[in-house]
Design a protein around this motif. Structure first.
Motif, short mmCIF file in Angstrom:
data_model
loop_
_atom_site.label_atom_id
_atom_site.label_comp_id
_atom_site.label_asym_id
_atom_site.label_seq_id
_atom_site.Cartn_x
_atom_site.Cartn_y
_atom_site.Cartn_z
N GLN B 21 38.16 95.25 -25.42
CA GLN B 21 38.71 93.90 -25.35
C GLN B 21 38.07 93.09 -26.46
O GLN B 21 36.92 92.72 -26.37
N HIS B 22 38.80 92.88 -27.52
CA HIS B 22 38.28 92.10 -28.62
C HIS B 22 39.45 91.35 -29.22
O HIS B 22 40.51 91.92 -29.40
N PRO B 23 39.26 90.09 -29.53
CA PRO B 23 40.41 89.31 -29.99
C PRO B 23 41.07 89.87 -31.24
O PRO B 23 42.24 89.63 -31.47
N ALA B 24 40.32 90.61 -32.05
CA ALA B 24 40.90 91.02 -33.33
C ALA B 24 41.62 92.34 -33.27
O ALA B 24 42.24 92.75 -34.23
N THR B 25 41.53 93.05 -32.15
CA THR B 25 42.14 94.37 -32.14
C THR B 25 43.55 94.35 -31.55
O THR B 25 44.17 95.38 -31.40
N HIS B 26 44.04 93.17 -31.21
CA HIS B 26 45.42 93.02 -30.75
C HIS B 26 45.74 93.94 -29.61
O HIS B 26 46.72 94.66 -29.62
N GLY B 27 44.93 93.96 -28.64
CA GLY B 27 45.20 94.85 -27.53
C GLY B 27 43.93 95.58 -27.18
O GLY B 27 42.86 94.97 -27.17
N VAL B 28 44.07 96.83 -26.94
CA VAL B 28 42.92 97.53 -26.37
C VAL B 28 42.45 98.66 -27.26
O VAL B 28 42.07 99.70 -26.78
N LEU B 29 42.46 98.43 -28.53
CA LEU B 29 41.85 99.39 -29.43
C LEU B 29 40.34 99.20 -29.37
O LEU B 29 39.85 98.10 -29.24
N ARG B 30 39.63 100.30 -29.44
CA ARG B 30 38.18 100.17 -29.53
C ARG B 30 37.76 100.83 -30.83
O ARG B 30 38.26 101.90 -31.16
N VAL B 31 36.91 100.17 -31.55
CA VAL B 31 36.42 100.76 -32.79
C VAL B 31 34.91 100.85 -32.68
O VAL B 31 34.23 99.88 -32.42
N LYS B 32 34.43 102.07 -32.85
CA LYS B 32 32.99 102.27 -32.85
C LYS B 32 32.53 102.07 -34.28
O LYS B 32 32.91 102.82 -35.16
N LEU B 33 31.72 101.07 -34.50
CA LEU B 33 31.28 100.79 -35.86
C LEU B 33 29.81 101.12 -35.98
O LEU B 33 29.02 100.74 -35.12
N GLU B 34 29.49 101.82 -37.03
CA GLU B 34 28.08 101.99 -37.34
C GLU B 34 27.78 100.99 -38.43
O GLU B 34 28.38 101.04 -39.51
N MET B 35 26.89 100.08 -38.14
CA MET B 35 26.70 98.97 -39.06
C MET B 35 25.30 98.98 -39.64
O MET B 35 24.33 99.36 -38.99
N ASP B 36 25.24 98.52 -40.89
CA ASP B 36 23.96 98.23 -41.50
C ASP B 36 24.00 96.74 -41.79
O ASP B 36 24.60 96.31 -42.76
N GLY B 37 23.39 95.96 -40.92
CA GLY B 37 23.57 94.53 -41.02
C GLY B 37 25.02 94.22 -40.74
O GLY B 37 25.55 94.61 -39.72
#
Lengths: 108, 373, 179, 165, 146, 338, 204
Positions: B21-37
């Motif tokens: 549930q994220h406003p930017a994914t327009h529905g129920v996509l989930r994105v696993k992000l590996e972030m550096d900062g």
């Protein structure tokens, strides 16, 4: 009901300054990490500044001296914080720790 | 709290879960992000949060009973999906479609495409933080919905096409209404242009952001505006003309840059092209039946497998039917365009900043139920 | 002694409150287990110190204290905590002899010594002042008597910025991403 | 303890309660939480033509912490169910759930024998307050649902009822 | 350097143009249709849930209980029963339950009805606190309407 | 009235003003957004929806308060206050009218900036204390943004201090007495770039208060609700009030420094009580016009990208504001009689 | 043009198949492996082969056909686009799929979809690859039959990165293992799913 005018006596300021200094010193020895030490160091500087300001208010013939000194302390403290923190981050990158003892052991 | 960012002390990266549930994914996509900062080291979309078993249902339901499912796959351009499915079954069963019905299909599909692009436009700008264009776009979109509702009876999940034709005919008020709408939208497009497209903030956010090269689009099988934004001149309507598209004069907007701005521009230009198609179709609209003379009652395609692709609002939508000669499909494969388009997100977003990656994701025009099916 | 319900009395009450804030902040700063709380304590302590400066007739320095310490130094430290605090394991107390009671008694000793010194000394107030110590005077002396130091401070700050950048940027590129 | 009679409270907070419930009912902030088709109609309800804002319910908060009502708009898949449950749990009391669309009510058109992917209705694991049938429901129906919820919270209906012809 | 200033000026201009557009719309009339106070009539083809068409003379449903709608429905939301009755040709409808909560409004039932006995209603604003309210007994509904 | 009691009275007034102002600014915002988007906005709750903020307030206050898992209780509770209290304190020095000011402090300008810096720490600690990654990212962004925009803002402010020779806000307003072209924004004789300076200051105050298009702290489509993600009920409400109080302060500073504060556009100023009202009227008119612009901007533009935002500050605003500083100094020296 | 070219290129894949003599094996194994290529020439449904001169009648017949007409290998067949929707129907043994994908990649084809079909009556699973070309309309369908008890096929996700998800999806639905796939975890089904819903014998 009456209350002493605390804000008007030099000794109270000096005691507070000494207290901050003592706490700062205690922290400096007591803390394990560099950041903790830095925080304690800032307390010591704050204690010193209060002393300057108090003398400036109550004793000095030129009441600007203490203020100017405190301003300089602030400048130095800001610079010191910036440098110390960047050193800490650099150390953290190299040793994966900001624990002073860890760094000492890992030397070499 | 402390250590929030450090899953592994030896790594400076951390895992960020975008969604489901994220406003930017327009529905129920989930994105696993590996972030550096705020930089994305690796991104992995996780799908299936709205997997609705369409392909399984295709095997359980009769050919006609599957029709409502098409509209629910991609609810924004439901008619394209209807069209794809209906055309595939028609190809398999060898059903002829009267010309008027084909024209009606084209008109409604293109109207639907405009409404889909308008919603995308609004939602995309919403992703970028601008709220008002969304409501202006919705305002225009409501006009289309009114038109389509007067024909099909529903606002969103249309179920209008039938094997061999369409469900019911249009009347004069629809034709005049459509012409008026096109006139109105033509007036509104420069407004969108000035308010959004020329806005320096938007340009700064989209130019050179999320580049997708020609080769990358090919390897991932990207189609639709995503491919056309990367300089690939590919549109099923021109490439393998189905229905009566070969009779219209329209252009395929292609931009070479491959960045988010190019994809944005492709879609904005496509609205204009769709309006051109509708105008021509309304001009040429032949009289006649809207269903074949011999009404199609029972559809039983011959054994074998068949493929039919149409250009949906998001790219090439393909239906692969494997029939065993009964009144339901043996296997129904739905090739949804966004599925392929999204699969390149992982590679394309590597090394990007989080907001840029979201701009890229928005420019892919996701409809999650269509990806998950 | 002043009556409690007068301007002076109220200000005296507020003064007590400020002192408590300062000391409490300092204690949190040195004694909390988590660094982030220590920084919060530091910020609270600095707000208290700013109050003390206000009582010392220097609102300008009080505000500068807020601006520089709370607004800049504390924020920087919080950033450092974010970047380099891998493990929320206990921050204080460990095997070295200096920890625990010894450091505490050292601190007490220092405090006692300093305050005893402060109490024992006969402070002689100055007979007259050269100026009133107002903001204008501070500014004037900064640009006359202490202009050298003033310039040096700016130089120190400049060097600090450059040094901090050089130190913090190194080693950043290998993780990728940074442009 | 156990079965003793509960004494009525000496002081009644009826009027206070009324004010509180009025306040709550007129400030229902929904969550930005769309699952499928119905979410588009939910957006349309917030848009200019229908304007949910008139009832103070247009503040779509993306974070569950600041929401009062969760509009389950779409099919809940089995994979999504735990996430929906978490979101519901993250909302602070008092909170309400609106099941919008047939999928959220009972699984809708996706229920068939041998289905493996969806939860047949939000009320299987959430306390649903208002049901809005339709596939998808028109925006008017969602507004009607919000009004029904207000009625449920306050105990009376402020707006005229619309009879469909 | 000139590019810098050019971008600065054109960028600022674009921002002011944007403000002008939204400012203009601020003063334009609203397009809102205020639902409970005013409401539009649905188009003739609007698809609500289905309802039975009464016979114009008797007021009884025209349904002959052939079961085509039930068979055609993809989501099995229709269940109907009929019985033989004396003096009436064919079967008489006794029960027609529509489980609207699983309906997808596809229209297969209306299409498959050869007797013109069902149509789409204009119920567009259904909402309520009970799920059971939406499992309609269409015969009862028909009686209430007339 | 004795001074301490006057101050206490004023604090009460300021708190009431800040609270109501925040509530009704939200109403204005929702209504304004509605009309920009060709819809009505809050309407049904009270006449013109005027009771909407009250309903929201009641609801927020009676919402369940809880501590999210992983949050630090001390930081989580203290952060909203650290945002709210300094903002309200800053109202103390703002001259709403010539005599309608809690305390005329001779370093009022500095005071506002000092308190504003505490606000940053509050957001940072709130975001960090929530134990939520989105909140932390938002807080980090917010701080770097605040630091970046503080520089051009301070440089522009220093320019104005140089022009007026005082940091007393009331004095700055008094320096702009007379016709409206005596307002600093129109004083091209002081600096040719004065309107640009106003623009810079206004943009910076937008950025400092985290308003769109610089709303990094609450980047809805990216970071859910940014630093406020984990705050339920009144915690969020307090943050919100702080935010709106900050907007008022930012706009008030712009009005005071550039738009003549409580001065009317014509050289007419009645004395006594009427003068207070007259000044108040003009101050609030200008203030709310500017706040409306802020709202208008929010509902027009998309959000800037974070690095573009920093670029704007470092590459555009800081050079121009420094240039403006030099230009002003030169112009004052060249035309000393002005 | 392109069609002829790609036909030529794909033809080369059959060369070594013809060299290898078809190993006589148990009757069940014949269905599963040896006849894969000739049997599913035209359409996946075995009954549909009637139109194509019954190549499934016997191994010997198939072999002689291959020997006589080397230009038209079994399994490679041009289809009527109007009726079927694709141009080239290529039936390959599983180990040849990678080579075919490489050839198509060289010719700048793009991948449209990968899917499976469960031929439960034959105890076989079929993997179907759809390729298309951006410049010229030429849809190539590559199909390969696998044994239902142990469905394994090499991955092409290193050639076509887009195949990664399609293969994962096919694995989800049919349980077909793509050997060498970097990350063959459930994509559309829940992470812990151990069922393959599109198999014909699947029961929820």
């Amino acid at each position: 009901m009456s209350i002493p005018a605390f804000g008007d006596s030099l000794i109270i300021y000096l005691i507070i300054a000494a207290l901050l200094f003592g706490i700062g010193f205690y922290g400096l020895v007591h803390r394990r990490t560099f950041i903790g030490m830095l925080i304690a160091g800032e307390l010591i500087l704050a204690g010193a500044s209060i002393n300057f300001m108090a003398f400036n208010r109550f004793l000095a013939p030129d009441p600007t001296v203490g203020q100017v000194f405190t301003l300089f302390i602030m400048g130095i403290a800001a610079a010191e914080a910036a440098i110390a923190l960047s050193i800490i981050i650099a150390v953290y990158r190299n040793f994966r720790s900001i624990d002073a003892d860890d760094v000492a052991e890992l030397k070499g | 709290m402390n250590g929030l960012f450090q899953q592994d002390v030896n790594q400076e990266t951390f895992i960020l879960n975008l969604g489901p549930q994220h406003p930017a994914t327009h529905g129920v996509l989930r994105v696993k992000l590996e972030m550096d900062g705020e930089y994305i080291v690796d991104a992995e979309p996780v799908l299936g949060y709205i997997h609705r078993m369409h392909e399984k249902m295709g095997e359980n339901r009769t050919w006609a009973q599957f029709l409502p499912n098409c509209g629910r796959m991609d609810y924004l351009s439901a008619l394209s999906y209807n069209h794809g499915y209906v055309a595939a079954v028609e190809r398999a069963a060898g059903i002829e479609v009267p010309e008027r019905a084909e024209y009606l299909r084209v008109i409604t599909v293109e109207l639907n495409r405009i409404s889909s692009h308008l919603l995308w436009f609004g939602a995309f700008v919403l992703d970028l933080g601008g709220f008002t264009p969304l409501l202006y776009a919705f305002d225009d979109r409501e006009q289309i919905l009114d038109l389509l509702e007067s024909v099909t009876g529903s606002r969103l999940t249309y179920c209008y096409f039938r094997f061999g034709g369409v469900y019911n005919d249009i009347d004069d008020s629809f034709i005049t209404g459509t012409r008026e709408f096109i006139k109105r939208l033509r007036k509104r497009m420069p407004m969108y242009d000035a308010l959004v497209t020329k806005n320096i903030i938007l340009i700064k956010r989209l130019k050179d952001i999320g580049p997708i090269s020609k080769d990358m689009a090919r390897r991932y099988g990207a189609t639709g505006p995503v491919a056309r934004g990367s300089g690939i001149d590919f549109d099923v309507r021109k490439h393998e003309p189905y229905s009566v598209y070969s009779e219209f004069d329209f252009d395929i907007p292609v931009y070479e840059e491959g960045d988010s701005m190019a994809r944005y521009m492709v879609r904005m230009d496509e609205i204009e092209q769709s309006m051109r198609i509708i105008e021509q179709a309304l001009d040429k609209l032949p009289e006649g039946e809207i269903q074949p003379k011999k009404a199609v009652k029972l559809v039983k395609p011959e054994k074998g497998d068949y493929y039919h692709a149409v250009e949906a609002a998001r790219g090439s939508f393909g239906v692969r039917i494997v029939s065993d000669g009964t009144n339901s499909a043996y296997r129904l494969k739905l090739r949804s365009p966004t599925y392929s388009n999204l699969s390149l997100f992982g590679e394309a977003s590597r090394g990007m900043l989080l907001p840029d990656a979201l701009a890229l994701m928005g420019s892919l025009d996701l409809v999650i139920p269509e990806i998950d099916r | 002694m002043v009556p409690l319900f007068s301007a002076e009395g109220l200000s005296s009450l507020v003064f007590i409150f400020i002192v408590i804030t300062t000391v409490l902040g300092a204690v949190i700063a040195t004694h909390s287990e988590r660094l982030i709380r220590a920084v919060t304590g530091l910020a609270i302590c600095f707000i208290g110190v700013a109050g003390l400066y206000y009582y010392l007739n220097s609102p300008f320095l009080a505000l500068m204290e807020m601006l520089i310490y709370v607004g800049a130094v504390c924020v920087t430290i919080v950033f450092a905590v974010m970047l380099a605090d891998p493990n929320p394991k206990s921050e204080v107390g460990k095997g070295s002899i200096f920890t625990g009671p010894l450091s505490f008694s050292l601190g007490i000793l220092l405090f006692w010594g300093l305050s005893a010194l402060a109490g024992k000394t006969a402070w002689i107030p100055s007979s007259g002042t050269i100026n009133d110590g107002s903001l204008e005077e501070v500014g004037r002396s900064l640009l006359t008597n202490y202009s050298m130091a003033f310039e040096l401070i700016s130089l120190v700050l400049l060097l600090a910025i450059i040094g901090a950048l050089v130190l913090a940027r190194r080693g950043r590129t290998q993780t990728g991403g940074e442009s | 303890m156990g079965t003793q009679d509960v004494q009525p409270p000496i002081i009644h907070f009826a009027s206070l309660d009324k004010i509180l419930s009025l306040g709550r009912a007129n400030s229902l902030w929904p969550m930005t939480f769309g699952l499928a088709c119905c979410a588009i109609e939910m957006m349309a309800t917030g848009a200019s033509r229908f304007d949910l804002a008139r009832f103070g319910a247009e503040v779509f908060r993306p974070s569950p912490r600041q929401c009062d009502v969760m509009i389950v708009a779409g099919t809940i898949s089995k994979k999504m169910e735990p996430a929906v449950k978490t979101l519901y749990d993250q909302m602070p009391e008092p909170k309400w759930v609106i099941a919008m669309g047939n999928c959220a009510i009972s699984g809708g058109p996706f229920v068939f024998e041998g289905q493996y992917g969806i939860v047949e209705g939000a009320d299987k694991f959430l306390p649903v307050d208002i049901y809005i049938p339709g596939c998808p429901p028109r925006p008017e129906a969602l507004i009607e649902g919000i009004l029904e919820l207000e009625e449920k919270v306050t105990g009376f209906r402020r707006w005229p009822r619309v009879e469909a012809k | 350097m000139s590019g810098y200033f050019k971008e600065l000026i054109s960028g600022t201009k674009s921002l002011f143009i944007g403000l002008g557009i939204t400012g203009k719309y601020f003063f334009e009339p609203v397009v809102t249709m205020q639902y409970p106070m005013e409401h539009v009539e649905m188009t003739p083809r609007f698809r609500g849930h289905i309802e039975l068409i009464p016979d114009e003379e008797t007021g009884e449903p025209k349904c002959v209980v052939c079961g085509m709608c039930q068979k055609g429905c993809p989501s099995k939301c229709i269940s109907l029963e009929g019985e033989k009755r004396e003096g009436v040709k064919g079967k008489v409808l006794t029960k027609y339950i529509l489980n609207f909560t699983t309906c997808s409004l596809c229209g297969q039932c209306v299409e498959s009805c050869k007797f013109g006995a069902i149509r789409f209603s204009k119920d567009y604003n259904l909402a309520g606190p009970r799920k059971e309210d939406f499992i309609f007994d269409l015969i009862k509904r028909l009686k209430e309407k007339s | 009235m004795p001074e301490p009691f006057r101050v206490i009275l004023f604090i009460i007034f300021v708190m009431a003003f800040a609270g109501l102002n925040a509530a009704y600014l939200v109403w204005c915002e929702r209504k304004g957004a509605g009309h920009i988007q060709r819809r009505i906005g809050p309407k049904e709750v009270g006449p013109f929806g005027l009771l909407q903020p009250i309903a929201d307030g009641i609801k927020l206050m009676t919402k369940q308060l809880f501590l999210p898992k992983g949050a630090d209780p001390l930081l989580f509770m203290a952060a909203p206050l650290m945002v709210m209290v300094p903002a309200i304190m800053s109202f103390m020095v703002i001259p709403f009218s010539e005599t309608f000011v809690a305390r005329e402090v001779n370093i009022g300008l500095l005071m506002i900036f000092a308190f504003a810096s505490v606000n940053v720490l509050g957001l940072l600690l709130g975001g960090w204390g929530s134990g939520n990654k989105y909140a932390v990212i938002a807080a980090a962004r917010c701080v770097s943004q605040n630091i970046a925009y503080e520089i051009p803002m301070l440089v522009t402010t220093i320019t104005m201090v140089m022009v007026t020779n005082t940091m007393n806000l009331n004095e700055i307003v008094r320096a702009q007495a007379g016709w409206f072209f005596h307002w600093h924004i129109f004083r091209l004789d002081i600096s040719l770039l004065m309107p640009v300076a106003f623009l810079i200051f206004f943009v910076c105050s937008l950025a400092e208060t985290n308003r769109a298009p610089f709303d990094m702290a609450e980047a809805e489509s990216e970071l859910i609700a940014g630093a406020y993600t984990e705050y339920p009920g009144m915690g969020f409400g307090v943050f919100f009030m702080g935010e709106y109080a900050n907007i008022v302060i930012g706009c008030a500073l712009s009005v005071i420094l550039f738009l003549g504060g409580w001065q009317s556009p014509i050289p007419f100023h009645p004395v006594g009580f009427l003068g207070v009202i007259w000044g108040l009227f003009w101050f609030l008119t200008k203030l709310y016009a500017l706040i409306f612009t802020v709202i208008w901007i929010r509902w027009t533009y998309p959000r800037t990208q974070f690095y573009e935002l920093l670029n704007l500050s470092w590459k555009v605003l800081i050079p121009i504001s420094l240039f403006n500083l030099i230009l002003t100094a030169l112009q004052i020296k060249i035309f000393p009689w002005l | 043009m392109l069609l002829a070219k790609i036909k030529e290129a794909l033809n080369s894949l059959y060369e070594d198949i013809q060299e290898v003599p078809e190993a006589p094996a148990a009757a069940e194994a014949e269905v599963a492996a040896a006849e894969t290529a000739p049997e599913t020439e035209t359409a996946p449904a075995p009954e549909a082969q009637a139109e194509e001169g019954e190549p499934a009648a016997g191994e010997g017949e198939a072999e002689t056909e291959e020997a006589e007409e080397p230009a038209a290998p079994p399994g490679l067949k041009e289809t009527d686009y109007k009726a079927k929707g694709y141009h080239l129907d290529v039936d390959l043994p599983p180990e040849k799929v990678v080579a075919a994908a490489e050839i198509l990649n060289r010719e700048n084809f793009f991948i449209e979809a990968i899917t499976g079909v469960d031929w439960i009556d034959d105890q076989q699973l079929e993997v179907v690859y759809d390729f298309n070309h951006f410049d010229e309309l030429c849809r190539v369908v590559i199909r390969s039959r696998l044994d239902r008890s142990n469905p394994e096929i090499p991955t092409i996700s290193h050639i076509y990165q887009g195949a990664n998800w399609h293969e994962r999806e096919t694995h989800d639905f049919f349980g077909i293992t793509f050997t060498g796939h970097p990350n063959l975890e459930p994509l559309l089904l829940p992470e812990d799913a151990d069922f393959h819903p599109l198999l014909k014998d699947f029961k929820a």
